[in-house]
Scaffold this motif. Structure first.
Motif, PDB file in Angstrom:
ATOM      1  N   GLY A   1       0.791  -1.228   0.000  1.00 54.02           N
ATOM      2  CA  GLY A   1       0.000   0.000   0.000  1.00 54.02           C
ATOM      3  C   GLY A   1       0.822   1.275   0.000  1.00 54.02           C
ATOM      4  O   GLY A   1       0.290   2.352  -0.267  1.00 54.02           O
ATOM      5  N   TYR A   2       2.113   1.173   0.311  1.00 57.21           N
ATOM      6  CA  TYR A   2       2.898   2.403   0.499  1.00 57.21           C
ATOM      7  C   TYR A   2       3.041   3.210  -0.784  1.00 57.21           C
ATOM      8  O   TYR A   2       2.863   4.436  -0.781  1.00 57.21           O
ATOM      9  CB  TYR A   2       4.268   2.073   1.091  1.00 57.21           C
ATOM     10  N   GLY A   3       3.366   2.524  -1.893  1.00 54.93           N
ATOM     11  CA  GLY A   3       3.527   3.229  -3.165  1.00 54.93           C
ATOM     12  C   GLY A   3       2.279   3.989  -3.566  1.00 54.93           C
ATOM     13  O   GLY A   3       2.315   5.211  -3.746  1.00 54.93           O
ATOM     14  N   PRO A   4       1.134   3.275  -3.684  1.00 52.99           N
ATOM     15  CA  PRO A   4      -0.102   3.966  -4.068  1.00 52.99           C
ATOM     16  C   PRO A   4      -0.479   5.090  -3.100  1.00 52.99           C
ATOM     17  O   PRO A   4      -0.982   6.133  -3.533  1.00 52.99           O
ATOM     18  CB  PRO A   4      -1.160   2.857  -4.037  1.00 52.99           C
TER      19      PRO A   4
ATOM     20  N   THR B   1     -12.003  14.615  -4.035  1.00 57.94           N
ATOM     21  CA  THR B   1     -10.579  14.308  -3.881  1.00 57.94           C
ATOM     22  C   THR B   1     -10.390  13.198  -2.856  1.00 57.94           C
ATOM     23  O   THR B   1      -9.609  12.260  -3.066  1.00 57.94           O
ATOM     24  CB  THR B   1      -9.820  15.568  -3.432  1.00 57.94           C
ATOM     25  N   LEU B   2     -11.121  13.296  -1.752  1.00 55.82           N
ATOM     26  CA  LEU B   2     -10.996  12.288  -0.688  1.00 55.82           C
ATOM     27  C   LEU B   2     -11.446  10.922  -1.191  1.00 55.82           C
ATOM     28  O   LEU B   2     -10.775   9.910  -0.965  1.00 55.82           O
ATOM     29  CB  LEU B   2     -11.827  12.717   0.525  1.00 55.82           C
ATOM     30  N   ILE B   3     -12.582  10.892  -1.899  1.00 50.57           N
ATOM     31  CA  ILE B   3     -13.121   9.607  -2.372  1.00 50.57           C
ATOM     32  C   ILE B   3     -12.099   8.899  -3.246  1.00 50.57           C
ATOM     33  O   ILE B   3     -11.731   7.750  -2.995  1.00 50.57           O
ATOM     34  CB  ILE B   3     -14.430   9.820  -3.166  1.00 50.57           C
ATOM     35  N   PHE B   4     -11.608   9.607  -4.254  1.00 52.62           N
ATOM     36  CA  PHE B   4     -10.722   8.940  -5.205  1.00 52.62           C
ATOM     37  C   PHE B   4      -9.325   8.725  -4.618  1.00 52.62           C
ATOM     38  O   PHE B   4      -8.689   7.707  -4.884  1.00 52.62           O
ATOM     39  CB  PHE B   4     -10.662   9.730  -6.519  1.00 52.62           C
ATOM     40  N   GLY B   5      -8.856   9.660  -3.819  1.00 52.05           N
ATOM     41  CA  GLY B   5      -7.542   9.505  -3.210  1.00 52.05           C
ATOM     42  C   GLY B   5      -7.506   8.309  -2.273  1.00 52.05           C
ATOM     43  O   GLY B   5      -6.615   7.452  -2.348  1.00 52.05           O
ATOM     44  N   ALA B   6      -8.495   8.220  -1.393  1.00 48.91           N
ATOM     45  CA  ALA B   6      -8.543   7.116  -0.431  1.00 48.91           C
ATOM     46  C   ALA B   6      -8.761   5.798  -1.164  1.00 48.91           C
ATOM     47  O   ALA B   6      -8.264   4.750  -0.740  1.00 48.91           O
ATOM     48  CB  ALA B   6      -9.639   7.367   0.591  1.00 48.91           C
TER      49      ALA B   6
ATOM     50  N   GLU C   1      -3.922  -4.777  -2.927  1.00 56.25           N
ATOM     51  CA  GLU C   1      -3.309  -5.319  -4.142  1.00 56.25           C
ATOM     52  C   GLU C   1      -4.304  -5.467  -5.285  1.00 56.25           C
ATOM     53  O   GLU C   1      -4.318  -6.467  -5.999  1.00 56.25           O
ATOM     54  CB  GLU C   1      -2.618  -6.661  -3.855  1.00 56.25           C
ATOM     55  N   MET C   2      -5.173  -4.468  -5.422  1.00 52.91           N
ATOM     56  CA  MET C   2      -6.097  -4.450  -6.555  1.00 52.91           C
ATOM     57  C   MET C   2      -5.611  -3.397  -7.555  1.00 52.91           C
ATOM     58  O   MET C   2      -4.770  -2.568  -7.231  1.00 52.91           O
ATOM     59  CB  MET C   2      -7.518  -4.096  -6.088  1.00 52.91           C
ATOM     60  N   ALA C   3      -6.171  -3.431  -8.757  1.00 56.41           N
ATOM     61  CA  ALA C   3      -5.811  -2.417  -9.763  1.00 56.41           C
ATOM     62  C   ALA C   3      -6.369  -1.064  -9.318  1.00 56.41           C
ATOM     63  O   ALA C   3      -7.521  -0.974  -8.895  1.00 56.41           O
ATOM     64  CB  ALA C   3      -6.388  -2.803 -11.123  1.00 56.41           C
ATOM     65  N   TYR C   4      -5.556  -0.032  -9.380  1.00 61.25           N
ATOM     66  CA  TYR C   4      -6.026   1.273  -8.896  1.00 61.25           C
ATOM     67  C   TYR C   4      -5.888   2.371  -9.947  1.00 61.25           C
ATOM     68  O   TYR C   4      -5.857   3.548  -9.620  1.00 61.25           O
ATOM     69  CB  TYR C   4      -5.272   1.677  -7.611  1.00 61.25           C
ATOM     70  N   HIS C   5      -5.828   1.983 -11.219  1.00 63.56           N
ATOM     71  CA  HIS C   5      -5.569   3.001 -12.228  1.00 63.56           C
ATOM     72  C   HIS C   5      -6.757   3.931 -12.450  1.00 63.56           C
ATOM     73  O   HIS C   5      -6.571   5.121 -12.647  1.00 63.56           O
ATOM     74  CB  HIS C   5      -5.156   2.334 -13.546  1.00 63.56           C
TER      75      HIS C   5
ATOM     76  N   MET D   1      -8.915   9.483 -12.179  1.00 59.83           N
ATOM     77  CA  MET D   1      -9.962  10.423 -11.746  1.00 59.83           C
ATOM     78  C   MET D   1      -9.373  11.477 -10.810  1.00 59.83           C
ATOM     79  O   MET D   1      -9.668  12.673 -10.912  1.00 59.83           O
ATOM     80  CB  MET D   1     -11.084   9.669 -11.024  1.00 59.83           C
ATOM     81  N   LEU D   2      -8.535  11.002  -9.880  1.00 58.24           N
ATOM     82  CA  LEU D   2      -7.899  11.917  -8.921  1.00 58.24           C
ATOM     83  C   LEU D   2      -7.045  12.949  -9.657  1.00 58.24           C
ATOM     84  O   LEU D   2      -7.128  14.158  -9.389  1.00 58.24           O
ATOM     85  CB  LEU D   2      -7.041  11.107  -7.947  1.00 58.24           C
ATOM     86  N   ALA D   3      -6.252  12.461 -10.614  1.00 60.33           N
ATOM     87  CA  ALA D   3      -5.394  13.368 -11.376  1.00 60.33           C
ATOM     88  C   ALA D   3      -6.245  14.371 -12.149  1.00 60.33           C
ATOM     89  O   ALA D   3      -5.910  15.559 -12.231  1.00 60.33           O
ATOM     90  CB  ALA D   3      -4.509  12.572 -12.330  1.00 60.33           C
ATOM     91  N   GLY D   4      -7.377  13.894 -12.682  1.00 63.01           N
ATOM     92  CA  GLY D   4      -8.264  14.786 -13.426  1.00 63.01           C
ATOM     93  C   GLY D   4      -8.833  15.878 -12.549  1.00 63.01           C
ATOM     94  O   GLY D   4      -8.881  17.055 -12.938  1.00 63.01           O
ATOM     95  N   ILE D   5      -9.263  15.500 -11.343  1.00 57.25           N
ATOM     96  CA  ILE D   5      -9.813  16.493 -10.407  1.00 57.25           C
ATOM     97  C   ILE D   5      -8.755  17.538 -10.074  1.00 57.25           C
ATOM     98  O   ILE D   5      -9.012  18.747 -10.079  1.00 57.25           O
ATOM     99  CB  ILE D   5     -10.303  15.799  -9.119  1.00 57.25           C
ATOM    100  N   THR D   6      -7.540  17.065  -9.822  1.00 54.97           N
ATOM    101  CA  THR D   6      -6.464  17.995  -9.471  1.00 54.97           C
ATOM    102  C   THR D   6      -6.168  18.947 -10.628  1.00 54.97           C
ATOM    103  O   THR D   6      -6.069  20.168 -10.438  1.00 54.97           O
ATOM    104  CB  THR D   6      -5.192  17.209  -9.103  1.00 54.97           C
ATOM    105  N   CYS D   7      -6.045  18.401 -11.841  1.00 56.22           N
ATOM    106  CA  CYS D   7      -5.755  19.253 -13.001  1.00 56.22           C
ATOM    107  C   CYS D   7      -6.869  20.273 -13.206  1.00 56.22           C
ATOM    108  O   CYS D   7      -6.611  21.459 -13.452  1.00 56.22           O
ATOM    109  CB  CYS D   7      -5.585  18.412 -14.260  1.00 56.22           C
TER     110      CYS D   7
END
Lengths: 205, 218
Positions: free
Chosen positions: B123-126, B170-175, B184-188, B193-199
């Motif tokens: 979990g640390y990387g993500p 931001t919280l929903i997608f970040g968490a 260990e699931m796919a989180y792309h 979505m998170l990156a889109g919200i930030t941009c």
């Protein structure tokens, strides 16, 4: 360079305070606004400096020509005198702070944190910022508050230097600065009569 | 503009600037959760990602009211408005300075705090990536809230009420990124979505903040 203001009407808190204000100041001239407290001097100066829109009327110069100094000096207490001034010099792109330090005799205080200055010294630092801006029109609101006699003379000298360099100054003050060449404009005849605003903002008042 | 950035960072680091306050708050929130939940390391591992994100979000909120309130009080905001810097740029620079002094330390400290919550190894990387992408949005949205409440005395509480609902996406997608990473699931998808919200927030909100500030300065 000439500042032409014609038929200007200004409001504070939605209430018109001045209307029909017209004057013109040309390069090398200073105009002093006089009037009782609450007559709208500050509002007029803020409008001329471009901080708030006018109700009507024309200000002949764009806001990029104005440098404004209000009641508070915009000084950060934890930064030193040098850091405070240098910041404004960098923002306005002039770079050098030595003439400003010399004009207000701040060389001895340069490394002091601004929070440790007295009220008069803070005011001098605030006024030194006007020199640093390098802008032709100085808009000053009660510049001499908490200054002693010597500092007032210092300020008058700085204004004279500014005027001699082709600048102009518009200020509100109650005391005599010793600037004999300055013209005086009494604000009382311009007091607004119509109390209603009939526009988009007015609908919310 | 660089001068403004340097000044804001300097002010944050000097006495009374509040640098480190958010980080300490983050640490305390994270340290208190195990006391509240009890000694169940399996449960902690399950909720760690969410708690870390919530803690980072609240820590970010803590220093928001300093962005404009101090400049408003001492008059520098008026002077900045008359300076030859567009208000939109000044607002963006202030948001960036806020992120550098609040968001970035949180991102860097999050893995250490993850240990306290028994965050599973994968979990640390993500977690770090999601915080790195998400915290700029927190700063930009917070700057908008701070611009809205500038000039209101003790506006901090109102600021929180205004800003927290805006933090929800931001919280929903970040968490979600951090949680999926830990399991260990796919989180792309949530990451995009998170990156889109930030941009989107970075692109649009400075204009709104600048417009609101101009109105508040009248």
């Amino acid at each position: 360079m000439e500042l032409n203001v014609s038929e200007l009407a200004v409001a504070r808190g939605g209430v018109p305070v001045l209307e029909g204000v017209s004057f013109s100041v040309s390069a090398g001239e200073a105009l002093v606004l006089r009037g009782p407290n609450g007559c709208g001097k500050t509002t007029l100066l803020r409008t001329v400096a471009g901080l708030q829109p006018a109700l009507s009327g024309v200000i002949g110069l764009e806001r990029e020509a104005m440098a404004y100094a209000g009641h508070s000096d915009g000084i950060k207490a934890v930064l030193s005198v040098r850091e405070n001034l240098q910041f404004w010099a960098d923002v306005f792109g002039t770079g050098t702070i030595d003439p400003a330090l010399a004009a207000f005799d701040l060389h001895g205080l340069i490394d002091r944190p601004a929070g440790a200055l007295s009220a008069g010294q803070k005011r001098r630092l605030g006024l030194a910022r006007m020199v640093v801006t390098g802008r032709p029109v100085w808009v000053l609101d009660e510049p001499t508050v908490s200054l002693d006699m010597d500092a007032v003379a210092m300020f008058a000298g700085a204004v004279r230097t500014h005027l001699a360099g082709g600048g102009l100054a518009l200020m509100a003050t109650h005391i005599d600065l010793g600037l004999d060449e300055a013209r005086v404009l009494d604000m009382r005849p311009f007091k607004a009569k119509a109390p209603s605003i009939d526009d988009f903002d007015g609908a919310f008042l | 503009m660089i001068a403004l950035l340097i000044r804001d960072i300097r002010l944050a680091v000097r006495a009374g600037g509040g640098f480190g306050l958010g980080l300490a708050f983050f640490l305390i929130v994270v340290a208190l959760v195990p006391f509240g939940v009890g000694p169940q390391s399996a449960l902690l591992a399950k909720i760690a990602a969410g708690i870390l994100w919530l803690g980072a979000l609240l820590a970010c909120l803590l220093s928001l009211d300093r962005i404009f309130a101090l400049d408003w009080e001492d008059g520098s905001l008026d002077l900045l408005a008359t300076a030859p810097v567009p208000m939109e740029a000044a607002v963006s620079v202030k948001a960036f300075a806020h992120w550098l002094t609040t968001g970035l330390p949180l991102v860097l400290a999050a893995p250490v705090f993850g240990l306290l919550l028994n965050l599973p190894g994968p979990g640390y990387g993500p977690l770090v990536v999601s915080l790195l992408l998400g915290t700029p949005a927190l700063s930009v949205i917070g700057t908008f809230g701070a611009a809205l409440t500038v000039g209101i005395k003790r506006g901090g509480l109102l600021l929180s009420l205004l800003v927290l609902p805006l933090y929800v996406p931001t919280l929903i997608f970040g968490a979600e990124v951090a949680r999926r990473g830990a399991e260990e699931m796919a989180y792309h998808t949530p990451l995009l979505m998170l990156a889109g919200i930030t941009c989107g927030a970075i692109a649009l909100l400075p204009f709104a903040s600048a417009a609101v500030l101009r109105v508040n300065l009248r």
